[in-house]
Enzyme design. Structure first.
Site, PDB file in Angstrom:
ATOM      1  N   LYS A 161       0.819  -1.213   0.000  1.00  0.00           N
ATOM      2  CA  LYS A 161       0.000   0.000   0.000  1.00  0.00           C
ATOM      3  C   LYS A 161       0.855   1.266   0.000  1.00  0.00           C
ATOM      4  O   LYS A 161       0.635   2.174  -0.794  1.00  0.00           O
ATOM      5  CB  LYS A 161      -0.933   0.011   1.217  1.00  0.00           C
ATOM      6  CG  LYS A 161      -1.931  -1.114   1.261  1.00  0.00           C
ATOM      7  CD  LYS A 161      -2.842  -1.006   2.467  1.00  0.00           C
ATOM      8  CE  LYS A 161      -2.098  -1.134   3.780  1.00  0.00           C
ATOM      9  NZ  LYS A 161      -1.480  -2.466   3.970  1.00  0.00           N
ATOM     10  N   ARG A 179      -9.480   0.900   8.887  1.00  0.00           N
ATOM     11  CA  ARG A 179      -9.162  -0.515   9.078  1.00  0.00           C
ATOM     12  C   ARG A 179     -10.372  -1.324   9.532  1.00  0.00           C
ATOM     13  O   ARG A 179     -10.353  -2.554   9.465  1.00  0.00           O
ATOM     14  CB  ARG A 179      -8.048  -0.677  10.123  1.00  0.00           C
ATOM     15  CG  ARG A 179      -6.709  -0.123   9.699  1.00  0.00           C
ATOM     16  CD  ARG A 179      -5.667  -0.352  10.775  1.00  0.00           C
ATOM     17  NE  ARG A 179      -4.380   0.244  10.423  1.00  0.00           N
ATOM     18  CZ  ARG A 179      -3.453  -0.358   9.697  1.00  0.00           C
ATOM     19  NH1 ARG A 179      -3.672  -1.575   9.261  1.00  0.00           N
ATOM     20  NH2 ARG A 179      -2.314   0.232   9.425  1.00  0.00           N
ATOM     21  N   ARG A 208      12.207  -9.554   4.233  1.00  0.00           N
ATOM     22  CA  ARG A 208      12.575  -8.158   4.450  1.00  0.00           C
ATOM     23  C   ARG A 208      13.711  -8.037   5.457  1.00  0.00           C
ATOM     24  O   ARG A 208      13.738  -8.707   6.487  1.00  0.00           O
ATOM     25  CB  ARG A 208      11.351  -7.381   4.952  1.00  0.00           C
ATOM     26  CG  ARG A 208      11.590  -5.906   5.166  1.00  0.00           C
ATOM     27  CD  ARG A 208      10.272  -5.153   5.308  1.00  0.00           C
ATOM     28  NE  ARG A 208       9.449  -5.648   6.396  1.00  0.00           N
ATOM     29  CZ  ARG A 208       8.201  -5.262   6.621  1.00  0.00           C
ATOM     30  NH1 ARG A 208       7.619  -4.405   5.795  1.00  0.00           N
ATOM     31  NH2 ARG A 208       7.518  -5.741   7.644  1.00  0.00           N
ATOM     32  N   ARG A 250      13.251  -7.775  11.386  1.00  0.00           N
ATOM     33  CA  ARG A 250      12.393  -7.411  12.505  1.00  0.00           C
ATOM     34  C   ARG A 250      11.831  -8.658  13.182  1.00  0.00           C
ATOM     35  O   ARG A 250      11.548  -9.660  12.533  1.00  0.00           O
ATOM     36  CB  ARG A 250      11.227  -6.543  12.019  1.00  0.00           C
ATOM     37  CG  ARG A 250      11.602  -5.113  11.813  1.00  0.00           C
ATOM     38  CD  ARG A 250      10.508  -4.251  11.245  1.00  0.00           C
ATOM     39  NE  ARG A 250       9.154  -4.742  11.418  1.00  0.00           N
ATOM     40  CZ  ARG A 250       8.077  -4.070  10.988  1.00  0.00           C
ATOM     41  NH1 ARG A 250       8.225  -2.925  10.366  1.00  0.00           N
ATOM     42  NH2 ARG A 250       6.882  -4.575  11.161  1.00  0.00           N
ATOM     43  N   ARG A 267      -0.866 -12.238  11.873  1.00  0.00           N
ATOM     44  CA  ARG A 267      -1.279 -10.883  11.453  1.00  0.00           C
ATOM     45  C   ARG A 267      -2.241 -10.950  10.273  1.00  0.00           C
ATOM     46  O   ARG A 267      -3.218 -10.193  10.211  1.00  0.00           O
ATOM     47  CB  ARG A 267      -0.047 -10.050  11.074  1.00  0.00           C
ATOM     48  CG  ARG A 267       0.822  -9.655  12.263  1.00  0.00           C
ATOM     49  CD  ARG A 267       2.164  -9.107  11.814  1.00  0.00           C
ATOM     50  NE  ARG A 267       2.048  -7.910  10.997  1.00  0.00           N
ATOM     51  CZ  ARG A 267       3.018  -7.446  10.217  1.00  0.00           C
ATOM     52  NH1 ARG A 267       4.168  -8.097  10.127  1.00  0.00           N
ATOM     53  NH2 ARG A 267       2.833  -6.347   9.513  1.00  0.00           N
TER      54      ARG A 267
END
Length: 214
Positions: A14, A89, A128, A162, A173
């Site tokens: 996004k 959201r 990532r 992370r 998630r």
């Protein structure tokens, strides 16, 4: 005043898409995360309220987020064009955003739902890596540093993953995202403003959205 919304799961791109199309369609990119950080840095009453929740590890309530968004809209020009990134959201946030925009005689024009298969999301997020020194973002599958383990931008050798970028955490998630947004997606679909976009190819995603807004 005009508004569009970008929806999508973690890893759907996004923020990247918003930056790609911002200049082409002349919309102001609005990330609620950025708004929260700015409000906290400015020391505003809303920022201080949000900070208290965040320091306790709690979600910032819908009403606080909506009021921060409303503050932005109130301070903007009447011909402003907003591109909301990952907001609203929830169904409750969507209803309140509609109320705020309606008070200015406006409404959400389109909601672009960026759709990416779960295996692709897992590959993107779990691959990532981030430079702890300057924040540059890499991916072990698609965007490695020129010299392995050394940041291209600042030369730091402290490039890390992370703690919440693991597959187990990501799947949790994604499950939460799907439960949370099912009603929201249905809401916008019934309003006939939901546009489903295949977001696995960055360039095609940008082209599809720009075509709608041109």
């Amino acid at each position: 005043m005009d508004a569009i919304v970008l929806l999508g799961a973690p890893g759907s791109g996004k923020g990247t898409v918003a930056e790609d199309i911002r200049n082409a369609v002349n919309y102001q990119h609005v990330s609620t995360g950025d708004l929260l950080r700015a409000a906290i840095k400015a020391g505003s009453a809303l920022g201080e309220e949000a900070k208290r929740y965040m320091e306790r590890g709690e979600l910032v309530p819908d009403e606080v987020i909506i009021n921060i968004v409303k503050e932005l809209i109130d301070s903007g020009s009447r011909d402003a064009r907003y591109m909301f990134d990952g907001f609203p959201r929830t169904f409750a946030q969507a209803e309140r955003l509609d109320e705020v925009l309606s008070s200015y005689g406006s409404s959400v024009k389109y909601v672009f739902l960026l759709e990416v298969a779960r295996p692709v999301l897992v590959r993107r997020i779990c691959g990532r890596r981030i430079c702890r020194q300057c924040g540059a973002v890499y991916n072990i599958h698609t965007k490695r540093p020129s010299v392995d383990g050394v940041c291209d931008h600042c030369g730091s050798k402290d490039i890390y993953q992370r703690a919440d970028d693991t597959e187990e955490t990501l799947n949790n998630r994604l499950d939460v995202y799907e439960r949370q947004t099912a009603e929201l997606i249905d809401y916008y679909d019934r309003k006939k403003i939901l546009v489903r976009v295949d977001a696995e190819d960055r360039l095609k995603t940008e082209q599809a959205i720009v075509a709608y807004l041109a």
